[in-house]
Design a protein around this motif. Structure first.
Motif, PDB file in Angstrom:
ATOM      1  N   UNK A  27       0.819  -1.230   0.051  1.00 19.90           N
ATOM      2  CA  UNK A  27      -0.054  -0.010   0.000  1.00 19.90           C
ATOM      3  C   UNK A  27       0.793   1.358   0.006  1.00 19.90           C
ATOM      4  N   UNK A  28       1.884   1.351   0.786  1.00 20.85           N
ATOM      5  CA  UNK A  28       2.775   2.340   0.922  1.00 20.85           C
ATOM      6  C   UNK A  28       3.768   2.581  -0.224  1.00 20.85           C
ATOM      7  N   UNK A  29       4.146   1.333  -0.852  1.00 14.44           N
ATOM      8  CA  UNK A  29       5.537   1.619  -1.655  1.00 14.44           C
ATOM      9  C   UNK A  29       5.182   1.155  -3.047  1.00 14.44           C
ATOM     10  N   UNK A  30       3.923   0.297  -3.549  1.00 13.60           N
ATOM     11  CA  UNK A  30       3.971  -0.090  -4.791  1.00 13.60           C
ATOM     12  C   UNK A  30       3.868   1.070  -5.746  1.00 13.60           C
ATOM     13  N   UNK A  31       4.729   1.002  -6.829  1.00 19.17           N
ATOM     14  CA  UNK A  31       4.952   2.000  -7.776  1.00 19.17           C
ATOM     15  C   UNK A  31       3.895   2.455  -8.565  1.00 19.17           C
ATOM     16  N   UNK A  32       3.052   1.504  -9.046  1.00 25.80           N
ATOM     17  CA  UNK A  32       1.890   1.443  -9.685  1.00 25.80           C
ATOM     18  C   UNK A  32       0.836   2.467  -9.008  1.00 25.80           C
ATOM     19  N   UNK A  33       0.708   1.936  -7.825  1.00 26.28           N
ATOM     20  CA  UNK A  33      -0.145   2.816  -6.781  1.00 26.28           C
ATOM     21  C   UNK A  33       0.328   4.190  -6.870  1.00 26.28           C
ATOM     22  N   UNK A  34       1.578   4.309  -6.265  1.00 24.41           N
ATOM     23  CA  UNK A  34       1.841   5.769  -6.282  1.00 24.41           C
ATOM     24  C   UNK A  34       1.836   6.573  -7.451  1.00 24.41           C
ATOM     25  N   UNK A  35       1.864   6.040  -8.479  1.00 34.82           N
ATOM     26  CA  UNK A  35       1.686   6.626 -10.020  1.00 34.82           C
ATOM     27  C   UNK A  35       0.219   6.846  -9.953  1.00 34.82           C
ATOM     28  N   UNK A  57       7.543  -5.397  -2.781  1.00 36.35           N
ATOM     29  CA  UNK A  57       8.818  -4.519  -2.419  1.00 36.35           C
ATOM     30  C   UNK A  57       9.859  -5.246  -1.787  1.00 36.35           C
ATOM     31  N   UNK A  58       9.894  -6.343  -1.423  1.00 34.08           N
ATOM     32  CA  UNK A  58      11.072  -6.956  -0.514  1.00 34.08           C
ATOM     33  C   UNK A  58      11.068  -8.234  -0.866  1.00 34.08           C
ATOM     34  N   UNK A  59      12.133  -9.069  -0.540  1.00 36.35           N
ATOM     35  CA  UNK A  59      12.388 -10.566  -0.507  1.00 36.35           C
ATOM     36  C   UNK A  59      11.374 -11.281   0.503  1.00 36.35           C
ATOM     37  N   UNK A  60      10.899 -12.369  -0.017  1.00 34.52           N
ATOM     38  CA  UNK A  60      10.112 -13.027   1.184  1.00 34.52           C
ATOM     39  C   UNK A  60      11.049 -13.781   2.305  1.00 34.52           C
ATOM     40  N   UNK A  61      10.610 -13.621   3.362  1.00 31.93           N
ATOM     41  CA  UNK A  61      11.634 -14.328   4.491  1.00 31.93           C
ATOM     42  C   UNK A  61      10.604 -14.569   5.639  1.00 31.93           C
TER      43      UNK A  61
END
Length: 468
Positions: free
Chosen positions: A38-46, A228-232
């Motif tokens: 929600x915060x960082x997805x580039x498509x959403x921020x666009x 936005x990050x690797x799954x861990x």
């Protein structure tokens, strides 16, 4: 077959939830993943930037209410050489000559205020406001899409990682089975055919493991792209049934009210209706008031300075402009009729999507229970076949087939668990409530109205509210 370690039915049932064995104290959760998307997805921020751009349509429309001020100035040099003749004086004809260079300079200020333009400014402002509302609904659509994608990819990774673990366990069991079959072959208990069957099944198990690992690599890349990050160390994912209506009719009714696709289509009707009014206003007269002052120097050889001021009211009424304005009105009416049909189509599609998602949720619940029963039964069957094989009542192939049936059951279970969770998010998306507010996600919710109010009444300035 003594000494062969198997994943128990209970362990298989939680493979999707625990994913990779014991969870560390700090595990990533599906809620945290949704927050990052929600915060960082580039498509959403666009899309948020697109909404902010649409906000500027309102001050552009409001400019029609405001005066327009223009300042003009000029300076230069001019050479004049004139020879004039005048008659009628007592001395007869008089000839005058003027020649030389002077420097004409002037400055003027003009203020124009529109008093009436057929309500075009008012309707253009309402159009812009409806466009803003529609863009906010489009943002809600994308927010829900991104959150659904994030929840899906989170569960995809849990599922695919669990399947890899199932296949690894299967390969370990088959490898142990092959060793035991070879030992029995060496003492004459089984034939070379049994050994070959065990080798073939082990090779097939390794192929299935490689395919599962390849799928997991692809899922991991998509996880990074969406969240936005690797799954861990992913924690269990759970359904969101607590946010859903109790019945299907309630879900359908709610979707027709709150689904952002439906509300966006409603605002589209407002935009097209007001566009008709704007085009009709072009047929009405326009009244404006213009005030001007000017100061000039050396405009001619005989005038050193001059000053002027004026205030003029103007009215213009269009009579006939070639028919384009009438065609534009008819066209906008057709666009309005089309948008009304789009709304009905959107409602029908939303209703169908809600029913489909609800059906998948109901089926998913039943599939989880069925898959759990299948795993339990397959484990019992495998243990029984092994015991019968020891007594000579079953062949090695029977044991291998029972082992593969158990693997298939465990894969079906983790897939059913995945589908069950994803289906609940799909229903929440279909009714229009897949949002941080409804799910109480620990994040600051983006409020598009903040930027709107920052720019709505701006009279001048080129900097955006964030300082650019």
């Amino acid at each position: 077959m003594r000494g062969v370690k198997l994943v128990t039915g209970a362990a298989a049932a939680v493979l999707l939830m625990a994913c990779m064995g014991p969870m560390p104290a700090l595990a990533d959760t599906i809620e945290a993943a949704l927050v990052r998307a929600y915060q960082n997805n580039p498509q959403l921020n666009s899309q948020r930037a697109q909404v902010r751009s649409t906000d500027e349509n309102v001050p552009q429309a409001l400019s029609g209410y405001r005066p327009k001020v223009a300042l003009t100035a000029s300076a230069g040099e001019q050479y004049t050489d004139t020879n004039t003749t005048s008659g009628g004086s007592p001395n007869g004809i008089v000839r005058s000559e003027f020649h030389g260079v002077d420097a004409p300079r002037s400055a003027g200020l003009t203020v124009t205020q529109t008093l009436f333009n057929g309500q075009q400014t008012a309707n253009k402002t309402r159009v812009a406001e409806s466009q803003v509302s529609g863009s906010r609904e489009a943002l809600r659509v994308l927010e829900q899409t991104v959150l659904l994608s994030a929840a899906t990819i989170y569960m995809d990774y849990l599922r695919d990682a669990a399947i890899v673990e199932v296949q690894k366990s299967n390969v370990r069991v088959l490898d142990q089975t092959l060793k035991q079959t070879r030992d029995r072959f060496n003492v004459g208990e089984v034939t070379r055919t049994d050994v070959a069957q065990s080798e073939a099944q082990l090779a097939a198990g390794k192929t299935q493991l490689l395919a599962a690992e390849a799928t997991l690599v692809t899922t991991k890349a998509n996880f990074r792209r969406i969240i936005g990050n690797e799954p861990e160390a992913l924690a269990p994912g759970s359904p969101v049934d607590r946010y859903l209506p109790a019945t299907l009719p309630g879900a359908v009714d709610l979707s027709l009210i709150e689904n952002p696709n439906v509300t966006a289509a409603m605002f589209g009707i407002d935009v097209n209706y007001l566009t008709v009014k704007v085009n009709e206003g072009a047929l009405l007269p326009t009244i404006s008031l213009q005030a001007a002052v000017s100061q000039s120097y050396e405009q001619s050889m005989t005038i050193f300075r001059s000053f002027g001021a004026s205030a003029v009211a103007q009215i213009s009424a269009p009579i006939y402009q070639g028919g384009a304005e009438y065609a534009l009105i008819r066209q906008s009416k057709e666009n309005l009729a089309q948008q009304r049909l789009v709304l009905e189509q959107t409602r029908d599609q939303t209703r169908a999507n809600t029913v489909t998602a609800w059906g998948q949720l109901v089926a998913g619940k039943a599939q989880v229970a069925s898959a759990q029963s299948q795993v339990t039964a397959s484990e019992i069957a495998l243990n029984g076949v092994r015991e019968e094989a020891k007594a000579g009542q079953r062949t090695t192939l029977d044991v291998l087939n029972a082992q593969q049936a158990l693997v298939n059951a465990r894969v079906a279970l983790v897939t059913a668990q995945h589908d069950r969770v994803v289906a609940s998010y799909a229903v929440l998306n279909a009714i229009g409530r897949l949002s941080p507010q409804v799910m109480n996600l620990p994040t600051d919710v983006y409020d598009p109205s903040v930027h709107y109010h920052q720019v709505r009444d701006s009279w001048f300035g080129v900097r955006t509210p964030d300082g650019r």
